[in-house]
Write a protein that holds these residues in place. Sequence first.
Motif, mmCIF file in Angstrom:
data_model
loop_
_atom_site.group_PDB
_atom_site.id
_atom_site.type_symbol
_atom_site.label_atom_id
_atom_site.label_comp_id
_atom_site.label_asym_id
_atom_site.label_seq_id
_atom_site.Cartn_x
_atom_site.Cartn_y
_atom_site.Cartn_z
ATOM 1 N N MET A 33 0.830 -1.211 0.000
ATOM 2 C CA MET A 33 0.000 0.000 0.000
ATOM 3 C C MET A 33 0.855 1.246 0.000
ATOM 4 N N MET A 34 1.959 1.183 0.777
ATOM 5 C CA MET A 34 2.837 2.338 0.861
ATOM 6 C C MET A 34 3.405 2.671 -0.525
ATOM 7 N N ILE A 35 3.863 1.635 -1.222
ATOM 8 C CA ILE A 35 4.451 1.873 -2.536
ATOM 9 C C ILE A 35 3.368 2.349 -3.510
ATOM 10 N N ALA A 36 2.148 1.800 -3.383
ATOM 11 C CA ALA A 36 1.065 2.250 -4.260
ATOM 12 C C ALA A 36 0.781 3.728 -4.018
ATOM 13 N N SER A 37 0.797 4.141 -2.736
ATOM 14 C CA SER A 37 0.508 5.547 -2.451
ATOM 15 C C SER A 37 1.635 6.426 -2.984
ATOM 16 N N PHE A 38 2.854 5.897 -2.908
ATOM 17 C CA PHE A 38 3.968 6.645 -3.476
ATOM 18 C C PHE A 38 3.784 6.801 -4.988
ATOM 19 N N ALA A 39 3.368 5.713 -5.640
ATOM 20 C CA ALA A 39 3.164 5.777 -7.094
ATOM 21 C C ALA A 39 2.061 6.772 -7.431
ATOM 22 N N LEU A 40 1.013 6.797 -6.602
ATOM 23 C CA LEU A 40 -0.070 7.746 -6.837
ATOM 24 C C LEU A 40 0.434 9.183 -6.692
ATOM 25 N N GLY A 41 1.259 9.408 -5.648
ATOM 26 C CA GLY A 41 1.817 10.739 -5.462
ATOM 27 C C GLY A 41 2.637 11.167 -6.671
ATOM 28 N N PHE A 42 3.398 10.221 -7.185
ATOM 29 C CA PHE A 42 4.186 10.417 -8.399
ATOM 30 C C PHE A 42 3.293 10.870 -9.555
ATOM 31 N N VAL A 43 2.160 10.176 -9.721
ATOM 32 C CA VAL A 43 1.230 10.508 -10.803
ATOM 33 C C VAL A 43 0.706 11.933 -10.621
ATOM 34 N N ILE A 44 0.294 12.267 -9.379
ATOM 35 C CA ILE A 44 -0.254 13.608 -9.140
ATOM 36 C C ILE A 44 0.807 14.670 -9.413
ATOM 37 N N ARG A 45 2.040 14.412 -8.916
ATOM 38 C CA ARG A 45 3.104 15.399 -9.065
ATOM 39 C C ARG A 45 3.383 15.665 -10.538
ATOM 40 N N TYR A 46 3.493 14.584 -11.322
ATOM 41 C CA TYR A 46 3.844 14.802 -12.726
ATOM 42 C C TYR A 46 2.672 15.319 -13.543
ATOM 43 N N PHE A 47 1.451 15.074 -13.059
ATOM 44 C CA PHE A 47 0.292 15.693 -13.677
ATOM 45 C C PHE A 47 0.393 17.208 -13.520
ATOM 46 N N LEU A 48 0.737 17.643 -12.299
ATOM 47 C CA LEU A 48 0.925 19.073 -12.071
ATOM 48 C C LEU A 48 2.070 19.607 -12.915
ATOM 49 N N LEU A 49 3.153 18.808 -13.007
ATOM 50 C CA LEU A 49 4.315 19.245 -13.781
ATOM 51 C C LEU A 49 3.954 19.451 -15.240
ATOM 52 N N MET A 50 3.109 18.564 -15.758
ATOM 53 C CA MET A 50 2.698 18.680 -17.146
ATOM 54 C C MET A 50 1.930 19.972 -17.373
ATOM 55 N N LEU A 51 1.049 20.314 -16.416
ATOM 56 C CA LEU A 51 0.214 21.495 -16.591
ATOM 57 C C LEU A 51 0.941 22.790 -16.251
ATOM 58 N N PHE A 52 1.831 22.726 -15.259
ATOM 59 C CA PHE A 52 2.365 23.985 -14.715
ATOM 60 C C PHE A 52 3.873 24.116 -14.826
ATOM 61 N N SER A 53 4.582 23.109 -15.300
ATOM 62 C CA SER A 53 6.049 23.062 -15.322
ATOM 63 C C SER A 53 6.599 23.032 -13.898
ATOM 64 N N SER A 54 7.889 22.719 -13.792
ATOM 65 C CA SER A 54 8.433 22.474 -12.451
ATOM 66 C C SER A 54 8.906 23.761 -11.778
ATOM 67 N N ARG A 55 8.867 24.900 -12.513
ATOM 68 C CA ARG A 55 9.333 26.136 -11.887
ATOM 69 C C ARG A 55 8.360 26.604 -10.807
ATOM 70 N N PRO A 56 8.892 27.033 -9.648
ATOM 71 C CA PRO A 56 7.996 27.591 -8.633
ATOM 72 C C PRO A 56 7.361 28.870 -9.170
ATOM 73 N N LYS A 57 6.115 29.105 -8.834
ATOM 74 C CA LYS A 57 5.423 30.306 -9.298
ATOM 75 C C LYS A 57 5.137 31.199 -8.117
ATOM 76 N N SER A 58 5.243 32.502 -8.367
ATOM 77 C CA SER A 58 4.914 33.385 -7.255
ATOM 78 C C SER A 58 3.425 33.698 -7.296
ATOM 79 N N ILE A 59 2.810 33.577 -6.153
ATOM 80 C CA ILE A 59 1.393 33.912 -6.052
ATOM 81 C C ILE A 59 1.241 34.807 -4.832
ATOM 82 N N SER A 60 0.221 35.648 -4.857
ATOM 83 C CA SER A 60 -0.025 36.349 -3.604
ATOM 84 C C SER A 60 -1.374 35.874 -3.093
ATOM 85 N N LEU A 61 -1.264 35.083 -2.061
ATOM 86 C CA LEU A 61 -2.449 34.458 -1.494
ATOM 87 C C LEU A 61 -2.756 35.180 -0.194
#
Lengths: 361, 301
Positions: free
Chosen positions: B99-127
Amino acid sequence: MASFPKVKSVALRTISTPLILSAVLVVLALVTVAYGSRPFNQTMIDIFVRVILVTGLYIFVGNSGVLSFGHIGFTCMGAYAAAWLTMPPMMKELSFPGLPDWLKALQLPYGPGAVLAGIFAGVFALIFGRILMRLSGIAASIATFAMLAMINTIYANWESVTSATNSVVGIPIVRTIWPYLIGAIAAVFIAWAHAISRHGLALRAARDEPTAALASGIDIPRVRLVAFTLSGAVVGLGGALMAHSIGVVTPDTFYLGLTFITLSMLVVGGIGTLTGAVMGVVLLSLLIQGLRWLERGVPVGESTFALPGGLQEILLGVVMIVILARRPSGLFAREFVWPARLGARRRNSSAATRNVPAGDA
Amino acid sequence: MLQVLFDALSLGSLYALGALGIALIFGVMRLVNFAHGDVIAFSVFALLWPSTDAVAIVFAGHLPWFLLIPFVLAVGAGLSVLSEIVVFRRFRHASPATMMIASFALGFVIRYFLLMLFSSRPKSISLLPALSQPVEILGARMPLLQLITILATIVMLIALSVFVRRTRFGLEMRAAAENFTMARMLGVRANRVIMGAFALSGALAGAISIILGAQTGTADIQMGGAVMLMAFIATVIGGLGSLEGAVLAGFLLGAASVVMQTVLPPEARPFRDAFVYGAVILVLLFRPQGLIAARGTKERV
């Protein structure tokens, strides 16, 4: 066993597993040498290095059932030890001014350097293990993780000895595939020899039935410590060879990324078997390589077919999840063995396969 | 002195919220959820419109605060529940390592999904920029945000503990954490409880992401990682499955980091984390079951 008048030794009954796995590795190496281009050669070297790392991880994790997040720390130690031992003295003066003079003057060939680096990592595994092996279960996993973070922090900040977070360059690069093949085969045989030794059997007994093992007089922290030290030495050797394969080391090469990829390969392959450790690396690495290849673009007729960037990792994650959901104990829950000639012998053919719960393949 | 106390408390708040998110899920299904950090990152990015530019194109981030906060919490909860339905439901009977490895794989999927949409550069936001103004309390100057972080954490912890102790759903959740099979036999609906735990945990991840986003002013796909690791350690030191323990250990870890930063001699300061992790190993040696051991974690023979 009683029905067989002539009982073969455990070694003879189980030797087929490391032999078959070594044969697989040798075939891969031969194919590479015969057909491979230079990038392909490098890919295969990466695979062999990971085979060493994951097999080393298996020695402890597979046999003890305790998930370790810390082994890549020993890989880090092995890699830096190899840098200390094999770099030309002049470059050491630049990168590691704080090293003792005798070490600065020393320059070993990469072979003895790698073996010494493995021993160095093993000694530290012994020291850490003395403390950590009293823990079990998830507490032990977290403690190994804390150990990894400690090692990383120290290597990333001890400027005079490790050059801090700067890349250490000048490690002799070894481009032929044979030393890596030898290292991988050695790791497989070490893992096999440990698994069938008294300590390995006791450790697996402690994994499957801790209470019963304790009651039969097994000193659990001790058998765990033996495995931890040995596996620390093997992953240290892997680290040294990894340093020679890329020629550059930084502390962050040996941190969470490598920890998770090696653990994933072990779990996807099959956490409890040597076959799983080796084949998990080979199959997942080939998958990663194939996806990278698709990402770069494949000519299909007139046009080029290419995956968008990032999709490679997403697909890899999805494939891992699907494999684990389908086969929770990994792709290879049973060891590779010779096809048995007798039906009856099949059931008893290998002590190493017996640690797998029946019927889960 | 007071400054150190508030630093410790606000860092501890982050760790405590993270640890609670991990402990909630561990309690009901023995899953150490490595995807938690990526849920945190995802919740921040939900405020932005997909683009690979360095300057963020704010999308939902323009909402007034009373809509923005529920929106982020809902995104976190939604993603978390979705991950349960799509992935973790298939792993109910798998070993913790799988389960731990599956959750890690899922995290991997989410992270690279974000990377695809937003690139890996940090963005400045004013929240919620109003929060970074400094205020003066008892002679110590600190950003208003730090104060609000601490207060909000306390409010959330109280609300959660009331929820867990006083409502039927909370009762079911505690029963499931203690003995899952028995709880099911007594009529607790397993899927509902597990989904509830995931929703709560995801909402906590959303809360962390708001705090982190406002504190650092950047959105980074790696931002959840560091908090998650500390939270993960806090969960174990606190006693896996024990919610109070997770919170306590989260605050202790935050305090340990901040105190060591001020107490250690300057030449040892870069090694601060090594000391913190060394302390973690020591605590585990003396209390392998954690500070507050949850019942039912040790198998009886």
